[in-house]
Design an enzyme around this catalytic site. Structure first.
Site, PDB file in Angstrom:
ATOM      1  N   HIS A 107      -7.725 -38.285 -30.682  1.00  0.00           N
ATOM      2  CA  HIS A 107      -6.930 -37.659 -31.731  1.00  0.00           C
ATOM      3  C   HIS A 107      -6.256 -36.389 -31.237  1.00  0.00           C
ATOM      4  O   HIS A 107      -5.184 -36.029 -31.705  1.00  0.00           O
ATOM      5  CB  HIS A 107      -7.804 -37.377 -32.955  1.00  0.00           C
ATOM      6  N   ARG A 156       2.322 -57.405 -26.047  1.00  0.00           N
ATOM      7  CA  ARG A 156       1.613 -58.126 -24.975  1.00  0.00           C
ATOM      8  C   ARG A 156       0.154 -58.294 -25.393  1.00  0.00           C
ATOM      9  O   ARG A 156      -0.598 -57.320 -25.416  1.00  0.00           O
ATOM     10  CB  ARG A 156       1.672 -57.327 -23.672  1.00  0.00           C
ATOM     11  N   ARG A 197       3.719 -62.013 -28.285  1.00  0.00           N
ATOM     12  CA  ARG A 197       3.767 -62.978 -27.193  1.00  0.00           C
ATOM     13  C   ARG A 197       2.404 -63.637 -27.034  1.00  0.00           C
ATOM     14  O   ARG A 197       1.378 -62.952 -27.015  1.00  0.00           O
ATOM     15  CB  ARG A 197       4.141 -62.266 -25.892  1.00  0.00           C
ATOM     16  N   GLU A 252      12.293 -66.200 -18.398  1.00  0.00           N
ATOM     17  CA  GLU A 252      11.859 -65.407 -17.235  1.00  0.00           C
ATOM     18  C   GLU A 252      11.692 -66.277 -16.004  1.00  0.00           C
ATOM     19  O   GLU A 252      11.233 -65.824 -14.964  1.00  0.00           O
ATOM     20  CB  GLU A 252      10.595 -64.601 -17.550  1.00  0.00           C
ATOM     21  N   ASN A 299      11.464 -58.785 -15.615  1.00  0.00           N
ATOM     22  CA  ASN A 299      10.483 -58.490 -14.561  1.00  0.00           C
ATOM     23  C   ASN A 299      10.164 -59.764 -13.781  1.00  0.00           C
ATOM     24  O   ASN A 299      10.140 -59.776 -12.552  1.00  0.00           O
ATOM     25  CB  ASN A 299       9.190 -57.925 -15.161  1.00  0.00           C
ATOM     26  N   ASP A 300       9.924 -60.831 -14.522  1.00  0.00           N
ATOM     27  CA  ASP A 300       9.635 -62.100 -13.858  1.00  0.00           C
ATOM     28  C   ASP A 300      10.911 -62.818 -13.440  1.00  0.00           C
ATOM     29  O   ASP A 300      10.943 -63.467 -12.391  1.00  0.00           O
ATOM     30  CB  ASP A 300       8.791 -63.000 -14.773  1.00  0.00           C
ATOM     31  N   ARG A 345       6.477 -59.609  -7.367  1.00  0.00           N
ATOM     32  CA  ARG A 345       6.707 -58.301  -7.997  1.00  0.00           C
ATOM     33  C   ARG A 345       5.604 -57.297  -7.725  1.00  0.00           C
ATOM     34  O   ARG A 345       5.773 -56.111  -7.966  1.00  0.00           O
ATOM     35  CB  ARG A 345       6.940 -58.460  -9.514  1.00  0.00           C
ATOM     36  N   CYS A 404      13.375 -58.009 -22.964  1.00  0.00           N
ATOM     37  CA  CYS A 404      12.178 -57.179 -23.085  1.00  0.00           C
ATOM     38  C   CYS A 404      11.608 -56.771 -21.727  1.00  0.00           C
ATOM     39  O   CYS A 404      10.565 -56.145 -21.656  1.00  0.00           O
ATOM     40  CB  CYS A 404      11.113 -57.873 -23.926  1.00  0.00           C
TER      41      CYS A 404
HETATM   42  C1  PEP Z   1       8.928 -59.745 -18.008  1.00  0.00           C
HETATM   43  O1  PEP Z   1       8.517 -60.570 -17.193  1.00  0.00           O
HETATM   44  O2  PEP Z   1      10.043 -59.191 -17.937  1.00  0.00           O
HETATM   45  C2  PEP Z   1       8.075 -59.347 -19.144  1.00  0.00           C
HETATM   46  C3  PEP Z   1       8.531 -58.599 -20.125  1.00  0.00           C
HETATM   47  O3  PEP Z   1       6.793 -59.768 -19.141  1.00  0.00           O
HETATM   48  P1  PEP Z   1       5.619 -59.142 -18.242  1.00  0.00           P
HETATM   49  O4  PEP Z   1       6.160 -57.927 -17.549  1.00  0.00           O
HETATM   50  O5  PEP Z   1       4.511 -58.875 -19.177  1.00  0.00           O
HETATM   51  O6  PEP Z   1       5.345 -60.285 -17.305  1.00  0.00           O
HETATM   52 MG    MG Z   2       6.809 -61.815 -17.654  1.00  0.00          MG
END
Ligand code: PEP
Ligand code: MG
Length: 575
Positions: A196, A303, A338, A439, A462-463, A473, A510
């Protein structure tokens, strides 16, 4: 002599001030045996202290200024409720009677038992609530021991330099009082980002560092200190050069923050009148409220893996339902949850899979593949999600979709589960949008066909970048190849957006790229109209959107895609 100290930065910003230690942190709690005739009096003494603690909190509550965020009073209310809870009142009285011990010792024993129980909890938020038990118990203990902590006099605001409060821990009530005195920053030896202290410091926008062990021993009252709440560092006794540098940095931050905070309640509309939706990515259910405060219109990615991590065994349907329902109720706009994305870089202790480690886990049994292979695991989550939809605008998002068949299979599974729940008499939102994360390059290329079934797309860059450019990655050796501006990546993003537009389904992004202000103009030019990101980036991205002419950017990016000119892409992002 200057020296640096490091803890966990939990409330952003730079502060410069003088160390003011809060004394009386550690209590030496006495324990002694009572004579039989003393027990009644001791119980009365305990209840008297409990009453006095309540009065103190009511006084503090009355001092909260009118415009303060609602959660500030809510913290005090939580402590007031705890003060009335039988586990902290009658249980202590029973212990005094059954063990013939003094009130302080009985309260300490009961507090330790409650703290131990909280520590066993799987939910990180609930676990961090042990702080509240400690704060409430400490308040009663101080009254019993006549060692009430005196806060520094309220002269800080008029002094040349305001105070940086250094303490073992600071109760929410103390933070409220100190914030009104205009303190510059907080440093505590204990606590975490969910404490807190941390939450309240963020509400008041006061820089704070927690978990800085030994702070009270290492720092001297009255010495100058610089607090960097972004990085969690503090510089004691800085020289003139460091002071000038951090004063400059602070002025820049303050000017930027003032300009950005004015955007909180403004819609993200571009100069040429296009409305963009800004959503938040969250990992813990309690992040939702923070995201809304920072101007997010909903959640574009929750997530759920974190519910499965750091524990033995899998979370039950009810546990998941409660977590999802809590977020759904806390979020005003859509809440996109998700389904489980386990495997590859996201492993859990409770995974039931046995056998050899696959050679290419990122290409193996992860995310939706794992869920379809293990229907019981998936069913539990889907049931919880469907039930939670009674509490808000829940959207279900499927990760790592690579083909239409896979999406259809998952969709049919969700439909069958829905029918099962209806047959069992559950009430929930009947039409829940089910979307696909884009992705995997195959999904982007097949987007026009996927769009026939999916209610929405969300691009996980990201993926998508990892799989398009064939770079792991999480492998440092090939990280230099990770390039969001690669023409292949930009083409796949464009194709996905186009497929969504043609099918009239929403397309969000995202991945981290959506929250990186360097790419905002490029993404607007690619036609993206929904961005989901870490809440801290929302206002900065909003500012760029409001300054942009999207029509002009679309033309510019159209030319760039045709030319494949990497330099032009870099120029657009200012790289
Ligand atoms: C992504 O792959 O861009 C994504 C948002 O999922 P994460 O980073 O959780 O794999
Ligand atoms: Mg991903």
């Amino acid at each position: 002599m200057s020296f640096w100290l490091s803890g966990i930065g939990v409330s952003r910003g730079i502060a410069i001030g003088r160390v003011q230690k809060l004394h009386g942190g550690d209590l030496e709690i006495p324990e002694y045996t009572l004579g039989a005739h003393e027990v009644g009096h001791e119980i009365t003494r305990f209840y008297g202290a409990q009453q006095r603690a309540k009065e103190q909190l009511h006084d503090i509550r009355d001092q909260i200024p009118g415009g303060a965020p609602a959660e500030i009073a809510a913290f005090i209310d939580t402590h007031l409720l705890m003060l009335d809870d039988r586990s902290l009142t009658d249980a202590v009285a029973t212990m005094i009677r059954s063990h013939n011990i003094n009130a302080e010792a009985a309260l300490r024993r009961q507090r330790d038992a409650l703290v131990a129980a909280f520590e066993q909890m799987d939910d990180a938020y609930l676990r961090s609530r042990k702080d509240d038990v400690q704060h409430v118990a400490a308040r009663i203990l101080r009254i019993l021991m006549k060692q009430e902590r005196s806060l520094p006099a309220g002269s800080a605001a008029v002094a040349a330099e305001p105070n940086v409060i250094v303490a073992d821990d600071i109760t929410p009530a103390d933070i409220i009082l100190l914030a009104q005195q205009g303190v510059a920053a907080f440093i505590t030896e204990y606590g975490g980002p969910l404490s807190h202290t941390a939450i309240l410091a963020r509400s008041y926008s006061i820089p704070a560092i927690v978990g800085l062990h030994g702070a009270r021993r290492l720092l001297r009252d009255g010495e100058t200190i610089i607090v960097d709440g972004d990085l969690g560092h503090a510089l004691a006794d800085p020289d003139a050069q460091a002071l000038a540098f951090f004063r400059d940095k602070r002025s820049g931050q303050l000017a930027q923050r003032a300009a950005l905070s004015g955007l909180r309640h403004k819609p993200a509309i571009s100069r040429d009148g296009i409305k963009i939706r800004l959503l938040a990515n969250i990992e813990l259910s309690e992040d939702a409220a923070h995201a809304a405060e920072l101007g997010a219109e909903g959640v574009g990615l929750y997530r759920t893996e974190f519910l499965y991590m750091n524990r033995q065994g899998l979370p039950s349907e009810d546990e998941q339902y409660e977590a999802y329902a809590r977020v759904a109720a806390a979020v005003k706009g859509p809440i996109t949850i998700r389904t489980l994305d386990l495997g590859a870089d996201k492993q859990v202790d409770s995974g039931s899979r046995q056998g050899p480690t696959p050679n290419n886990p990122a290409l193996g049994l992860r995310a939706i593949r794992l869920c379809l292979k293990e229907p019981e695991l998936f069913r539990t989550q889907v049931r919880a999600l469907l039930r939670a939809s009674a509490h808000g605008d829940v959207h279900i998002m499927l990760p790592m979709i690579s083909s239409t068949q896979e999406f259809r299979q998952a969709q049919q599974f969700i439909e069958a589960t829905r029918q099962q729940l209806i047959a069992e008499g559950h009430r929930f939102e009947r039409e829940i949008p089910v979307g696909a994360m884009i992705e995997v390059p195959a999904a982007a290329l097949a987007a026009p066909w996927l769009a026939r079934y999916a209610s929405f797309f969300s691009i996980g860059t990201n993926d998508l970048i990892q799989y398009t450019l064939a770079i792991d990655r999480v492998d440092d050796e090939v990280n230099y190849l990770y390039d969001p501006l690669h023409p292949a990546v930009l083409q796949l993003i464009r194709m996905t957006i186009e497929a969504g537009d043609n099918a009239k389904i929403p397309v969000a992004m995202c991945g981290e790229m959506a929250g990186d202000p360097r790419y905002t103009r490029l993404l607007l030019g690619l036609g993206l109209t929904e961005f989901s990101m870490h809440p801290a980036s929302v206002l900065e991205v909003k500012r760029i959107i409001m300054e942009s002419d999207i029509g002009a950017l679309r033309e510019e990016v159209g030319r760039l895609l045709i030319s494949g000119d990497a330099h032009a892409a870099e120029a657009l992002v200012g790289a």
